[in-house]
Design a protein around this motif. Structure first.
Motif, PDB file in Angstrom:
ATOM      1  N   ILE A  97       0.843  -1.197   0.000  1.00  0.00           N
ATOM      2  CA  ILE A  97       0.000   0.000   0.000  1.00  0.00           C
ATOM      3  C   ILE A  97       0.878   1.247   0.000  1.00  0.00           C
ATOM      4  CG2 ILE A  97      -1.650   1.355   1.374  1.00  0.00           C
ATOM      5  CD1 ILE A  97      -2.974  -1.323   2.129  1.00  0.00           C
ATOM      6  N   THR A  98       1.968   1.224   0.747  1.00  0.00           N
ATOM      7  CA  THR A  98       2.904   2.347   0.760  1.00  0.00           C
ATOM      8  C   THR A  98       3.447   2.600  -0.637  1.00  0.00           C
ATOM      9  OG1 THR A  98       3.531   1.841   3.040  1.00  0.00           O
ATOM     10  CG2 THR A  98       5.025   3.260   1.792  1.00  0.00           C
ATOM     11  N   ASN A  99       3.911   1.559  -1.306  1.00  0.00           N
ATOM     12  CA  ASN A  99       4.443   1.707  -2.667  1.00  0.00           C
ATOM     13  C   ASN A  99       3.381   2.214  -3.634  1.00  0.00           C
ATOM     14  OD1 ASN A  99       7.095   0.871  -2.155  1.00  0.00           O
ATOM     15  ND2 ASN A  99       6.551  -1.276  -2.368  1.00  0.00           N
ATOM     16  N   LEU A 100       2.182   1.693  -3.515  1.00  0.00           N
ATOM     17  CA  LEU A 100       1.081   2.113  -4.379  1.00  0.00           C
ATOM     18  C   LEU A 100       0.749   3.584  -4.164  1.00  0.00           C
ATOM     19  CD1 LEU A 100      -1.219   1.485  -6.350  1.00  0.00           C
ATOM     20  CD2 LEU A 100      -2.528   0.644  -4.408  1.00  0.00           C
ATOM     21  N   LEU A 101       0.601   3.980  -2.899  1.00  0.00           N
ATOM     22  CA  LEU A 101       0.285   5.377  -2.604  1.00  0.00           C
ATOM     23  C   LEU A 101       1.402   6.310  -3.064  1.00  0.00           C
ATOM     24  CD1 LEU A 101      -1.349   5.121   0.934  1.00  0.00           C
ATOM     25  CD2 LEU A 101      -2.482   5.612  -1.247  1.00  0.00           C
ATOM     26  N   ASN A 102       2.648   5.892  -2.902  1.00  0.00           N
ATOM     27  CA  ASN A 102       3.756   6.739  -3.348  1.00  0.00           C
ATOM     28  C   ASN A 102       3.777   6.879  -4.858  1.00  0.00           C
ATOM     29  OD1 ASN A 102       4.621   7.489  -0.823  1.00  0.00           O
ATOM     30  ND2 ASN A 102       6.060   5.798  -0.651  1.00  0.00           N
ATOM     31  N   PHE A 103       3.376   5.843  -5.575  1.00  0.00           N
ATOM     32  CA  PHE A 103       3.260   5.956  -7.025  1.00  0.00           C
ATOM     33  C   PHE A 103       2.201   6.999  -7.378  1.00  0.00           C
ATOM     34  CE2 PHE A 103       1.086   4.705 -10.958  1.00  0.00           C
ATOM     35  CZ  PHE A 103       2.132   4.894 -11.854  1.00  0.00           C
ATOM     36  N   VAL A 104       1.038   6.913  -6.767  1.00  0.00           N
ATOM     37  CA  VAL A 104      -0.040   7.874  -7.038  1.00  0.00           C
ATOM     38  C   VAL A 104       0.386   9.288  -6.630  1.00  0.00           C
ATOM     39  CG1 VAL A 104      -2.405   8.549  -6.409  1.00  0.00           C
ATOM     40  CG2 VAL A 104      -1.867   6.140  -6.888  1.00  0.00           C
ATOM     41  N   LYS A 113       3.639  14.461  -0.625  1.00  0.00           N
ATOM     42  CA  LYS A 113       4.777  13.997   0.170  1.00  0.00           C
ATOM     43  C   LYS A 113       4.762  12.472   0.218  1.00  0.00           C
ATOM     44  CE  LYS A 113       6.190  13.939   4.982  1.00  0.00           C
ATOM     45  NZ  LYS A 113       5.670  14.174   6.324  1.00  0.00           N
ATOM     46  N   PRO A 114       5.919  11.839   0.051  1.00  0.00           N
ATOM     47  CA  PRO A 114       5.959  10.370   0.100  1.00  0.00           C
ATOM     48  C   PRO A 114       5.544   9.829   1.468  1.00  0.00           C
ATOM     49  CG  PRO A 114       8.026  11.253  -0.761  1.00  0.00           C
ATOM     50  CD  PRO A 114       7.228  12.416  -0.244  1.00  0.00           C
ATOM     51  N   PHE A 115       4.930   8.657   1.447  1.00  0.00           N
ATOM     52  CA  PHE A 115       4.568   7.940   2.666  1.00  0.00           C
ATOM     53  C   PHE A 115       5.728   7.049   3.085  1.00  0.00           C
ATOM     54  CE2 PHE A 115       0.356   8.814   0.982  1.00  0.00           C
ATOM     55  CZ  PHE A 115      -0.417   9.021   2.112  1.00  0.00           C
ATOM     56  N   THR A 116       5.821   6.788   4.383  1.00  0.00           N
ATOM     57  CA  THR A 116       6.719   5.751   4.889  1.00  0.00           C
ATOM     58  C   THR A 116       5.850   4.550   5.263  1.00  0.00           C
ATOM     59  OG1 THR A 116       6.552   6.454   7.198  1.00  0.00           O
ATOM     60  CG2 THR A 116       8.309   7.482   5.854  1.00  0.00           C
ATOM     61  N   ILE A 117       6.465   3.390   5.352  1.00  0.00           N
ATOM     62  CA  ILE A 117       5.715   2.201   5.762  1.00  0.00           C
ATOM     63  C   ILE A 117       5.163   2.395   7.167  1.00  0.00           C
ATOM     64  CG2 ILE A 117       5.888  -0.262   6.298  1.00  0.00           C
ATOM     65  CD1 ILE A 117       7.985  -0.439   4.046  1.00  0.00           C
ATOM     66  N   ARG A 118       5.952   2.977   8.032  1.00  0.00           N
ATOM     67  CA  ARG A 118       5.494   3.222   9.406  1.00  0.00           C
ATOM     68  C   ARG A 118       4.244   4.115   9.405  1.00  0.00           C
ATOM     69  NH1 ARG A 118       9.855   4.711  13.459  1.00  0.00           N
ATOM     70  NH2 ARG A 118       9.739   2.495  13.798  1.00  0.00           N
ATOM     71  N   GLU A 119       4.265   5.172   8.611  1.00  0.00           N
ATOM     72  CA  GLU A 119       3.109   6.071   8.551  1.00  0.00           C
ATOM     73  C   GLU A 119       1.873   5.337   8.045  1.00  0.00           C
ATOM     74  OE1 GLU A 119       1.661  10.256   6.445  1.00  0.00           O
ATOM     75  OE2 GLU A 119       3.503   9.294   5.744  1.00  0.00           O
ATOM     76  N   VAL A 120       2.020   4.546   6.995  1.00  0.00           N
ATOM     77  CA  VAL A 120       0.880   3.811   6.444  1.00  0.00           C
ATOM     78  C   VAL A 120       0.340   2.828   7.482  1.00  0.00           C
ATOM     79  CG1 VAL A 120       0.224   2.073   4.719  1.00  0.00           C
ATOM     80  CG2 VAL A 120       1.455   4.133   4.026  1.00  0.00           C
ATOM     81  N   SER A 121       1.220   2.113   8.164  1.00  0.00           N
ATOM     82  CA  SER A 121       0.765   1.177   9.199  1.00  0.00           C
ATOM     83  C   SER A 121       0.006   1.905  10.303  1.00  0.00           C
ATOM     84  CB  SER A 121       1.955   0.411   9.782  1.00  0.00           C
ATOM     85  OG  SER A 121       2.507  -0.445   8.819  1.00  0.00           O
ATOM     86  N   GLU A 122       0.487   3.080  10.688  1.00  0.00           N
ATOM     87  CA  GLU A 122      -0.211   3.878  11.710  1.00  0.00           C
ATOM     88  C   GLU A 122      -1.568   4.347  11.203  1.00  0.00           C
ATOM     89  OE1 GLU A 122       2.596   6.954  12.731  1.00  0.00           O
ATOM     90  OE2 GLU A 122       3.868   5.559  13.849  1.00  0.00           O
ATOM     91  N   LYS A 123      -1.634   4.808   9.950  1.00  0.00           N
ATOM     92  CA  LYS A 123      -2.912   5.269   9.374  1.00  0.00           C
ATOM     93  C   LYS A 123      -3.903   4.104   9.283  1.00  0.00           C
ATOM     94  CE  LYS A 123      -1.311   9.426   8.303  1.00  0.00           C
ATOM     95  NZ  LYS A 123      -1.407  10.430   9.308  1.00  0.00           N
ATOM     96  N   LEU A 124      -3.393   2.910   8.999  1.00  0.00           N
ATOM     97  CA  LEU A 124      -4.266   1.734   8.881  1.00  0.00           C
ATOM     98  C   LEU A 124      -4.844   1.313  10.220  1.00  0.00           C
ATOM     99  CD1 LEU A 124      -2.295  -0.291   6.198  1.00  0.00           C
ATOM    100  CD2 LEU A 124      -4.596   0.668   5.953  1.00  0.00           C
ATOM    101  N   GLN A 125      -4.257   1.731  11.319  1.00  0.00           N
ATOM    102  CA  GLN A 125      -4.818   1.418  12.645  1.00  0.00           C
ATOM    103  C   GLN A 125      -6.235   1.985  12.772  1.00  0.00           C
ATOM    104  OE1 GLN A 125      -3.413  -0.635  14.866  1.00  0.00           O
ATOM    105  NE2 GLN A 125      -1.664  -0.857  13.509  1.00  0.00           N
ATOM    106  N   ALA A 126      -6.505   3.112  12.105  1.00  0.00           N
ATOM    107  CA  ALA A 126      -7.819   3.759  12.195  1.00  0.00           C
ATOM    108  C   ALA A 126      -8.926   2.883  11.632  1.00  0.00           C
ATOM    109  CB  ALA A 126      -7.792   5.104  11.469  1.00  0.00           C
TER     110      ALA A 126
END
Length: 133
Positions: A97-104, A113-126
């Motif tokens: 998902i991080t790679n996909l979002l960074n492509f978009v 701004k690029p996403f980090t894997i840590r940020e995506v994992s934190e956002k997915l907690q919601a």
């Protein structure tokens, strides 16, 4: 001998990074392009564009959950209301998902701004969507 080994290792490492760099494009082609278009253009008033989409720029906190869980209900993109079901992609890892979002975020004129894997994992907690991978 040492220089040759160093160059070979450097070439292998570059290949790994190149592969990862293109992962987002491959994931987009596999999971998103059939609806959102090869150039992120969407489909008239049925499927929203991702190219130059104000929704992508303004909803960073929700994008990871949108990819994981999908959407059912109206959303406004670039002043146009769309109301189609977008399926979730439960099969993608957090890192995919991080790679996909960074492509978009970096395609078709988008300048997010690029996403980090840590940020995506934190956002997915919601949305209880993180797989920790």
């Amino acid at each position: 001998m040492r220089l040759g080994g160093f160059l070979a290792a450097g070439t292998l490492a570059a290949g790994c990074f190149t592969d990862r760099q293109n992962a987002g494009a491959r994931l987009y082609a596999q999971h998103c392009a059939h609806c959102h278009g090869d150039e992120g253009q969407g489909l008239k008033r049925l499927i929203p564009p991702l190219a130059g989409a104000d929704y992508v720029a303004e909803n960073r906190n929700f994008l990871a959950c949108l990819v994981r869980r999908g959407v059912n209900g109206p959303m406004v993109v670039n002043g146009i209301t769309f109301n189609q079901v977008m399926p979730g992609h439960e099969d993608l890892t957090d890192s995919e998902i991080t790679n996909l979002l960074n492509f978009v975020q970096s395609s078709w004129g988008n300048k997010g701004k690029p996403f980090t894997i840590r940020e995506v994992s934190e956002k997915l907690q919601a949305c209880a969507g993180s797989d920790g991978q």
